[in-house]
Design a protein around this motif. Structure first.
Motif, mmCIF file in Angstrom:
data_model
loop_
_atom_site.group_PDB
_atom_site.id
_atom_site.type_symbol
_atom_site.label_atom_id
_atom_site.label_comp_id
_atom_site.label_asym_id
_atom_site.label_seq_id
_atom_site.Cartn_x
_atom_site.Cartn_y
_atom_site.Cartn_z
ATOM 1 N N GLU A 1 0.733 -1.117 -0.131
ATOM 2 C CA GLU A 1 -0.028 -0.143 0.133
ATOM 3 C C GLU A 1 0.808 1.165 0.042
ATOM 4 N N VAL A 2 0.685 2.291 -0.999
ATOM 5 C CA VAL A 2 1.483 3.196 -1.086
ATOM 6 C C VAL A 2 0.617 4.538 -0.864
ATOM 7 N N THR A 3 0.864 5.395 0.217
ATOM 8 C CA THR A 3 0.264 6.650 0.377
ATOM 9 C C THR A 3 0.764 7.864 -0.016
ATOM 10 N N VAL A 4 0.127 8.571 -0.652
ATOM 11 C CA VAL A 4 0.827 9.953 -1.120
ATOM 12 C C VAL A 4 -0.061 11.007 -1.012
ATOM 13 N N THR A 5 0.324 12.257 -0.948
ATOM 14 C CA THR A 5 -0.626 13.438 -0.770
ATOM 15 C C THR A 5 -1.023 14.024 -2.092
ATOM 16 N N LEU A 6 -2.020 14.975 -2.174
ATOM 17 C CA LEU A 6 -2.510 15.134 -3.314
ATOM 18 C C LEU A 6 -1.309 16.077 -4.181
ATOM 19 N N ASN A 7 -1.127 15.849 -5.594
ATOM 20 C CA ASN A 7 -0.350 16.445 -6.446
ATOM 21 C C ASN A 7 1.210 16.041 -6.370
ATOM 22 N N SER A 8 1.506 14.937 -5.631
ATOM 23 C CA SER A 8 2.679 14.478 -5.523
ATOM 24 C C SER A 8 3.010 13.264 -6.340
ATOM 25 N N LYS A 9 4.369 12.826 -6.212
ATOM 26 C CA LYS A 9 4.588 11.676 -7.441
ATOM 27 C C LYS A 9 4.341 10.412 -6.646
ATOM 28 N N VAL A 10 3.999 9.327 -7.442
ATOM 29 C CA VAL A 10 3.700 7.939 -7.013
ATOM 30 C C VAL A 10 4.652 7.254 -7.795
ATOM 31 N N GLU A 11 5.390 6.355 -7.050
ATOM 32 C CA GLU A 11 6.357 5.269 -7.773
ATOM 33 C C GLU A 11 5.819 3.762 -7.007
#
Length: 525
Positions: free
Chosen positions: A30-40
């Motif tokens: 599970e990968v958690t990121v914030t709005l408008n950030s980069k996902v890898e």
């Protein structure tokens, strides 16, 4: 030694271990990121798998949701992937065993997306598939994720509109409503059907009135990344009400009309004033007035007016009541005529009636009042001075504070009496040669009463009678004060020493009696 069943179980177990060892391992499930950030997203393929094909899907394994395809030689983005993410998605195969997917500027509606990788192996006529998943969580907001909020909202008066705004955010945002800084209650929220991470927030405005026109409707949303606001101006379509408080009267310079302003919030109405004479004919009409007063000279006794308001071309009623012109009884015609006549008698000087005559009268009254107060103050001060002088005269000789002052306070008449009328040391009236001073005789030489006594003491025999003076007819009492009444009625008895001393001390420390001041300056020598 081994049964047939045990041998079969062993063979199946070996086959299971061999297949299970072929794995595709995610770097994070599970990968958690914030709005408008980069996902890898990253998967590692075990080395015992011979890659035939690679496919990456989103949410479900079907061709419509397939984003990436490739082989052991490399991977690439499919058209479906470009359609969904545009130029924000990238992929690569690293070292022939590591698949990497990158997505730029993650959006809230991409949260809870599940990315599935499928690795297919066909070897020795046998096909093997290995799948692995990574779940994406995007947090952030709040943001307005639906249609743009209008700057102006138009409604008809007396309606009850419901206003709705869609706000996206993870976690769910908190929304409040205000109307011109006044909090509104009754707002509700529901899960948006069009936005996966959105919520529909709504508020109902009841019974819109002209007084709400132009007011600001504010929505404020608080969430993961802070707060956002949106403002809309209410434009209420209405017909102006009847104008009230109309007054029509004669002012100093013109006939003045005033009226009460309508409460139309921040929306401005214009006013129309119509002047009508006593016969019903329109004299003049003044339109597009924004103030609440108007001056007009072209009116006469008995004229009246009508006033109404207009908003966006809709005119309100003028009303049945018309206000008659109120005339005043006081005029300044006589004063003006008199002043003009006086001016004609002086060539070269132009006089005109002064404005503000009422102010001049008021100024004169004020000046007169001030002068009256000053006069009363001066009068009070004079009275106080007179009373103080009278009190001082009644007090007589001021009280001596010491011997020197007592000496100064004496009058010449007291000194003459003290020196020329000595008392006796004894009540018998004769002098005793006692070779010393009597016990009660003052030791202060200044207090000695008889100047004729020498250093050898007193003399014997009766005290000689003093010679008659020009004032011998004035008799004194036992205390040495002038006696009232006929001189023949009061025999002369010399005072004793104690009486004389007491009399002298009283003179030194207290003012003389009033009777003494009123008598003639007669002195017994």
């Amino acid at each position: 030694m081994f049964s047939t069943l045990q041998i079969i179980v062993y063979i199946i177990g070996c086959l299971y271990v061999q297949v299970d060892s072929k794995e595709v391992t995610p770097a994070n499930k599970e990968v958690t990121v914030t709005l408008n950030s980069k996902v890898e997203l990253k998967w590692t393929i075990s080395s015992d798998i011979t890659i035939t094909t690679i496919g990456v899907y989103i949410n479900t394994k079907d061709d419509a949701n397939k984003l990436i395809s490739g082989t052991k030689d490399g991977v690439f983005i499919l058209n479906s992937g470009k359609t969904r993410y545009g130029d924000r998605i990238f992929t690569e195969l690293v070292n022939n065993n590591e698949v990497v997917v990158k997505i730029q500027k993650a959006q809230l509606n991409e949260t809870n997306s599940v990315f599935i990788i499928n690795v297919f192996e066909f070897k020795d006529g046998k096909a093997t598939e290995v799948d692995s998943e990574i779940k994406l969580i995007v947090q952030g907001g709040p943001i307005f994720c639906a249609d743009q909020i209008p700057a102006t909202r138009s409604y008809n008066e007396n309606t009850t509109p419901s206003i709705s705004v869609t706000v996206c955010g993870i976690p769910k945002p908190t929304v409040t409503w205000q109307l011109d800084s006044n909090s509104l209650s009754g707002g509700v929220s529901t899960k948006s059907t069009s936005q996966p991470s959105g919520y529909d927030y709504s508020i109902t405005l009841s019974n819109l009135t002209p007084s709400m026109c132009g007011k600001q409707l504010l929505l404020q949303a608080d969430g993961h990344s802070g707060k956002i606001t949106a403002t809309s101006t209410l434009d209420i379509e209405f017909t102006p009400a009847i104008v009230t408080g109309v007054q029509f009267y004669k002012a100093d310079t013109c006939n003045q009309v005033t009226w009460a302003a309508l409460d139309t919030g921040s929306c401005n109405v214009t006013y129309t004033v119509q002047y009508i004479n006593s016969s019903g004919s329109i004299i003049a009409t003044k339109e597009n007035l924004v103030k609440t007063n108007q001056c007009e000279n072209n009116t006469s006794e008995g004229s009246y007016v009508k006033v109404w308001a207009t908003y966006k071309g809709k005119a309100g009623p003028a009303g049945d009541g018309t206000t008659l012109l109120i005339t005043t009884t006081t005029t300044t015609t006589t004063t003006t005529t008199t002043t003009t006549t006086t001016t004609k008698a002086q060539p070269g000087i132009t006089n005109s009636p002064r404005e503000g005559d009422d102010d001049g009268d008021s100024t004169g009254i004020i000046i007169g009042a001030v002068c009256g107060v000053i006069f009363l103050l001066i009068l009070v001060i004079i009275i106080l001075i007179i009373l103080k002088k009278k009190k001082h005269n009644r007090g007589g000789v001021p009280k001596a504070t010491n011997r020197h002052d007592s000496e100064k306070a004496k009058s010449p008449r007291d000194d003459e009496i003290e020196l020329k009328r000595p008392p006796s040391y004894h009540d018998e009236g004769d002098y005793a040669n006692i070779g010393g001073k009597p016990e009660n005789k003052p030791e202060n030489p200044d207090q000695a009463l008889y100047a004729e006594l020498g250093a050898g003491g007193g003399r014997k025999g009766p005290k000689p009678e003093p010679a008659q003076s020009n004032y011998a007819e004035v008799k004194v009492d036992d205390m040495g004060y002038p006696a009232r009444g006929p001189t023949s009625d009061l025999p002369h008895i010399p005072p004793s020493y104690n009486q004389a001393v007491s009399r002298d001390m009283s003179r030194r420390h207290s003012p003389p009696p009033k009777e003494f001041d009123d008598m003639d300056d007669g002195i017994i020598v």
